[in-house]
Design an enzyme around this catalytic site. Structure first.
Site, PDB file in Angstrom:
ATOM      1  N   ASP A  97       0.717  -1.199  -0.155  1.00 13.24           N
ATOM      2  CA  ASP A  97      -0.091  -0.002  -0.016  1.00 13.24           C
ATOM      3  C   ASP A  97       0.982   1.175   0.133  1.00 13.24           C
ATOM      4  O   ASP A  97       1.927   1.103   0.680  1.00 13.24           O
ATOM      5  CB  ASP A  97      -0.872  -0.088   1.266  1.00 13.24           C
ATOM      6  N   SER A  98       0.511   2.232  -0.494  1.00 13.95           N
ATOM      7  CA  SER A  98       1.445   3.459  -0.688  1.00 13.95           C
ATOM      8  C   SER A  98       1.416   4.345   0.491  1.00 13.95           C
ATOM      9  O   SER A  98       2.517   5.018   0.738  1.00 13.95           O
ATOM     10  CB  SER A  98       0.525   4.427  -2.011  1.00 13.95           C
ATOM     11  N   GLY A  99       0.480   4.032   1.354  1.00 11.42           N
ATOM     12  CA  GLY A  99       0.821   4.779   2.793  1.00 11.42           C
ATOM     13  C   GLY A  99      -0.221   6.118   2.717  1.00 11.42           C
ATOM     14  O   GLY A  99      -0.317   6.766   3.491  1.00 11.42           O
ATOM     15  N   GLY A 100      -1.133   6.291   1.626  1.00 16.15           N
ATOM     16  CA  GLY A 100      -2.065   7.120   1.554  1.00 16.15           C
ATOM     17  C   GLY A 100      -2.857   7.023   3.008  1.00 16.15           C
ATOM     18  O   GLY A 100      -3.176   8.109   3.627  1.00 16.15           O
ATOM     19  N   PHE A 101      -3.640   5.660   3.179  1.00 18.45           N
ATOM     20  CA  PHE A 101      -4.501   5.681   4.078  1.00 18.45           C
ATOM     21  C   PHE A 101      -3.789   5.937   5.499  1.00 18.45           C
ATOM     22  O   PHE A 101      -4.343   6.599   6.500  1.00 18.45           O
ATOM     23  CB  PHE A 101      -4.937   4.242   4.244  1.00 18.45           C
ATOM     24  N   ASP A 151      -2.640   7.796  -2.835  1.00 20.90           N
ATOM     25  CA  ASP A 151      -4.125   8.430  -2.984  1.00 20.90           C
ATOM     26  C   ASP A 151      -4.523   9.342  -1.688  1.00 20.90           C
ATOM     27  O   ASP A 151      -3.859   9.334  -0.697  1.00 20.90           O
ATOM     28  CB  ASP A 151      -5.152   7.291  -2.995  1.00 20.90           C
ATOM     29  N   GLN A 193     -11.434   6.370  -5.484  1.00 17.42           N
ATOM     30  CA  GLN A 193     -11.718   6.855  -4.245  1.00 17.42           C
ATOM     31  C   GLN A 193     -13.384   7.431  -4.881  1.00 17.42           C
ATOM     32  O   GLN A 193     -13.903   7.390  -5.550  1.00 17.42           O
ATOM     33  CB  GLN A 193     -11.052   7.967  -3.789  1.00 17.42           C
ATOM     34  N   GLY A 220     -11.293   3.760   0.437  1.00 25.29           N
ATOM     35  CA  GLY A 220     -12.307   4.609   1.012  1.00 25.29           C
ATOM     36  C   GLY A 220     -13.716   3.816   1.526  1.00 25.29           C
ATOM     37  O   GLY A 220     -14.556   4.520   1.814  1.00 25.29           O
ATOM     38  N   ASP A 270      -7.883  -7.560   1.918  1.00 27.38           N
ATOM     39  CA  ASP A 270      -6.815  -7.660   2.789  1.00 27.38           C
ATOM     40  C   ASP A 270      -7.459  -6.897   4.077  1.00 27.38           C
ATOM     41  O   ASP A 270      -8.407  -6.346   4.077  1.00 27.38           O
ATOM     42  CB  ASP A 270      -5.703  -6.806   2.547  1.00 27.38           C
ATOM     43  N   CYS A 308     -12.519 -27.444  11.411  1.00 29.52           N
ATOM     44  CA  CYS A 308     -11.359 -26.775  10.817  1.00 29.52           C
ATOM     45  C   CYS A 308     -10.270 -27.955  10.968  1.00 29.52           C
ATOM     46  O   CYS A 308     -10.101 -28.854  11.870  1.00 29.52           O
ATOM     47  CB  CYS A 308     -10.882 -25.710  11.690  1.00 29.52           C
ATOM     48  N   CYS A 310      -6.714 -27.070  10.466  1.00 26.23           N
ATOM     49  CA  CYS A 310      -5.535 -26.391  10.395  1.00 26.23           C
ATOM     50  C   CYS A 310      -4.647 -26.995  11.703  1.00 26.23           C
ATOM     51  O   CYS A 310      -5.176 -27.979  12.335  1.00 26.23           O
ATOM     52  CB  CYS A 310      -5.844 -24.771  10.620  1.00 26.23           C
ATOM     53  N   CYS A 313      -6.079 -26.495  15.231  1.00 25.41           N
ATOM     54  CA  CYS A 313      -7.369 -27.292  15.313  1.00 25.41           C
ATOM     55  C   CYS A 313      -6.825 -28.748  15.559  1.00 25.41           C
ATOM     56  O   CYS A 313      -7.585 -29.387  16.325  1.00 25.41           O
ATOM     57  CB  CYS A 313      -8.313 -26.929  14.551  1.00 25.41           C
ATOM     58  N   HIS A 339      -4.756 -19.515  13.121  1.00 26.59           N
ATOM     59  CA  HIS A 339      -6.317 -20.177  12.922  1.00 26.59           C
ATOM     60  C   HIS A 339      -6.819 -19.118  11.982  1.00 26.59           C
ATOM     61  O   HIS A 339      -7.437 -19.453  10.821  1.00 26.59           O
ATOM     62  CB  HIS A 339      -6.777 -20.528  14.284  1.00 26.59           C
TER      63      HIS A 339
END
Lengths: 376, 376
Positions: A97-101, A151, A193, A220, A270, A308, A310, A313, A339
């Site tokens: 991620d660019s870091g805008g957020f 952004d 956006q 956004g 994500d 599950c 995994c 579990c 998990h």
């Protein structure tokens, strides 16, 4: 893979009843089967997990964050290490991620102009000025497989005027990012956006599609707006984003939100919640969420999720994991993170399988039943 | 293994120049090659490590703590889980300390009599009364392979009078523990006390040897006394403890202290320092200790120890691990713990190999050169 396939998106199957699609995306570090969930590794590590464990879980792509890595350990360190893959010992794909957020949510004393953002580090108060060109230089030095444009991410609620200003700036920056971006082994994605304003979303979408990015993110959203509004925006963009490019819904990772997103043509997701909640003892199960700190689990020797398979579990009980949480042990965070990531990665795989098998609407319905009543 | 071998100690080789010996000890959960280092898993987990990782490191036996497990999660929980092995998912050997050390170091409001100790929990202030018989019941319910007698562990310095009282009580309690102990699949070890007073140590040793335990621990050392006094005590006990039983030096785990202990006939060691220091960024290397938080390591892309072949040193750099520590990431604790445990387990294996090969004095000399100047 042939050089010609790099950053191409292949549709494998489409759901005839929803917008869901199964596909493949080709990167320098392997093929990503979509829909996919991407574990978040903000600071060059997916919290509590080692790279070999993420591989065992079947993660094909993880997230890094340009803002965080730029501030610590610094881009020069990562560049000298040979890029983020080498630095953190992960040889599958990475999206940054660019870091805008982050600039708009973590940093203080922001001054935003069309040139960029001046802000103070949330770590030490040091001053920085990020421009689209600098963000491209950072992401290229990090060497991720997919870089995001810089952004302006707005909060919710916001006035239409405010959203419009941020959207226009995001479009302008996207152009500057595209111009500055030069690494051929890295795909640059545009970010749509426009908050919950459909006309802004449509405008932004067309402007970015005209620039012809190899993939598009939807930013956004999942910032507090009602689900119905999120779904409206996704349905709109599903009409206007090109079918032949992957779509990434940023920051969304509640199980139902992911499946609802898939139903509206989104391919990539994500979210920090599966890992963050895990550290607080909240785990995802086939019957819904479970808080493992609950007193009733003191002598419950069944696995976190009886359905599950995994590692966690198969080997540990609720009673044991509850004990680890109460005792503040690191293994508590590890086991619940393992998990929860298994749950999300597996849910994305199940969705893919269901799209191919023609049973996606059943999966969607099932997820609505199990997770429909829950807040994030 | 044949039932007749259970809890027997076999000498494989002896060093002709020192008291060092290589041997095997047979437990219900496997054969322990000695000398050995035992990772500490106080609260039913070796901090930051998963069981499969301890297996990968070659640990054959780990520690649990009766005092801690009795208070949390409670013995009933562990018993219902099928014992500590099942509760924590570890099927190799476990040794439980009785909690004597913890009652005297962690708990408050102690009232000690020949019957036992009344104390308040360090967790919630609740009152408890531990007797030798109750401690035996706790350790039997936990189901460890080796249980320790309940003892009175003294601090340093202490008057000879105070040490004598604690020693006589420890001997009395050892008799009561032996009488109360009934599990045939669990070995009960006696603990020699007596602080740095040689006559007390000798007296206690003879009294315990007369009771014929399958193994003997040496307690009340590494509590602040000069190394020379610790060595004197070990040399004395090496003369009087039976050669055909394992000897366990409690709480000792600095690399040089371990090798010096091996040179004086000790077979088993445990210590929280390799794991605790790891979480603070202090790692053991073939060149001595290294603090990975140091600024100079910012762009040092070599492994923690260039002579180490562990998973961490094969895959990660000092610069990366420094970054993880600075960022407060869980993986920092995991990687340094992994490396330090590898170092200690490997050092014990190297000592064993050297005893068998007849080169132990060289290893001892080497450790004195590398670690001789260091404090704990």
């Amino acid at each position: 893979m042939g050089r010609d396939k790099l950053f191409s998106y292949e549709i494998i199957a489409e759901c005839p009843h929803t917008g869901a699609r199964a596909g493949k995306f080709y990167t320098t570090h392997g093929v990503i089967e979509m829909p996919c969930f991407m574990p978040v590794g903000t600071q060059a590590t997916v919290k509590a997990m080692a790279p070999f464990e993420l591989e065992a879980l079947g993660a094909r792509i993880i997230l890094g964050n340009a803002y965080h890595l730029y501030l610590r350990p610094g881009v020069d360190v990562i560049e000298k290490a040979g890029g983020l893959h080498a630095f953190m010992g992960w040889d599958r794909a990475i999206l940054t991620d660019s870091g805008g957020f982050q600039v708009f949510s973590l940093a203080s004393l922001r001054r935003v102009s069309d040139e960029g953002v001046e802000f103070q580090s949330h770590l030490d108060g040091s001053k920085h000025f990020l421009t689209p060109a600098l963000v491209m230089a950072i992401e290229e030095a990090i060497g991720s497989d997919i870089a995001m444009c810089f952004d302006e991410c707005t909060t919710y609620p916001i006035t239409e005027e405010g959203a419009k200003e941020a959207t226009l700036r995001t479009i302008k920056w996207a152009g500057l990012c595209k111009k500055a971006h030069s690494r051929r082994d890295q795909a640059l994605f545009g970010i749509v956006q426009g908050s919950v304003f459909l006309s802004l979303r449509e405008y932004c979408c067309h402007a970015l599609v005209d620039m012809d990015f190899p993939g598009y993110a939807i930013g956004g959203l999942a910032v507090g707006e009602p689900k119905a509004l999120m779904h409206e925006v996704l349905e709109l963009l599903n009409k206007f984003l090109p079918k032949t490019k992957p779509r990434y819904l940023m920051g969304v990772g509640h199980p139902l939100d992911m499946v609802e997103g898939i139903a509206r043509g989104v391919d990539m997701f994500d979210c920090v919640l599966p890992t963050r909640n895990a550290r607080n003892g909240s785990v995802l199960t086939s019957m819904g969420k479970l808080n493992v700190r609950k007193k009733e689990l003191k002598e419950d020797f069944s696995p976190l999720d009886p359905n599950c398979s995994c590692y966690v579990c198969r080997n540990f009980s609720r009673a044991y994991i509850r004990h680890l949480h109460k005792a503040g042990e690191i293994l508590a965070s590890r086991l619940c993170t393992w998990h929860n990531l298994h749950f999300m990665l597996d849910l994305a795989r199940k969705a893919r399988r269901a799209i191919i098998d023609g049973t996606f609407p059943d999966l969607l319905e099932h997820c609505r039943e199990v997770f429909g009543d829950e807040a994030d």
